[in-house]
Design a protein around this motif. Sequence first.
Motif: not given
Length: 285
Positions: A49-54, A58-61, A87-90
């Motif tokens: 999950d961290k790999i994909v978000l990074r 993605a920035q946490e909301l 929750l994250y924002l791309i």
Amino acid sequence: MSFFKTTMLLGLMTGLLMVIGGLLGGSRGVVIFFVIAAVMNFFSYWFSDKIVLRAYGAQELDAASAPELYSIVNELAHSAAIPMPRLYLIDSDTPNAFATGRNTHHAAVAVTRGIMRICTREELKGVIGHELSHVTNHDILTSSIAATMAGAVMMIGTMVRWGAIFGLGGRDNEEGGLPGLLVAGILAPIAATLIQLAISRTREYQADASGAALTHNPLYLASALRKLEAANERLPMDASPATAHLFIVNPLSAKGMSRLFSTHPPIEERIHRLEQMSSGQIGQG
């Protein structure tokens, strides 16, 4: 079932990498790539999950930075009886969203700036309901691992092909050699494609149905899907093919023959099923 699918995926990945290792370096290559596979499996399970978000920056909301979206996610998570996911924002104008994580207690939902701009509150509820259904249906771990593995295999394939071009395979009569490099360079991207196709299209139909039941209105999601499909055709997202299956709609072009290999079912069929649910022709969830 989710545990079984995840175990099968990890085993398949290990086997494919060992085959590639054998083509490159014989028995020694098998051992080396087995170690690589073991490390990949570990990191894929715990950190996919961290790999994909990074990868998407993605920035946490939180409730302060995105109050309406946060309230929608919190409300639906409560209805689904799961913990509030992160929750994250791309930062992308292309409207899309995905869920990731290894279980309901370690889940995350990521949305693009574009989807927040073009979707109404009701349409956002439809999208979030779909993504939380991926969480409750326990298929986010398999999808997240597949994304990480497919990306790694594609990278290995690229390295191998460049190695073949620059003659790094050694003499043909050595273990592996140039023929091994060429075969492995072809096999790696095929393996990545197979990993993608292992993510069944049926999971999208299931998440649509479960999300419709969660929001109590299938037309919320149907309306959102229409907007998302049109917007993604006009402005395809700068997304990796390895992670395309994570998104609620295919962020890549899926026209002609490529549709046969899409990890997403046709949008028109998904909308049709949602409309049937709304009219009571088929059940929800």
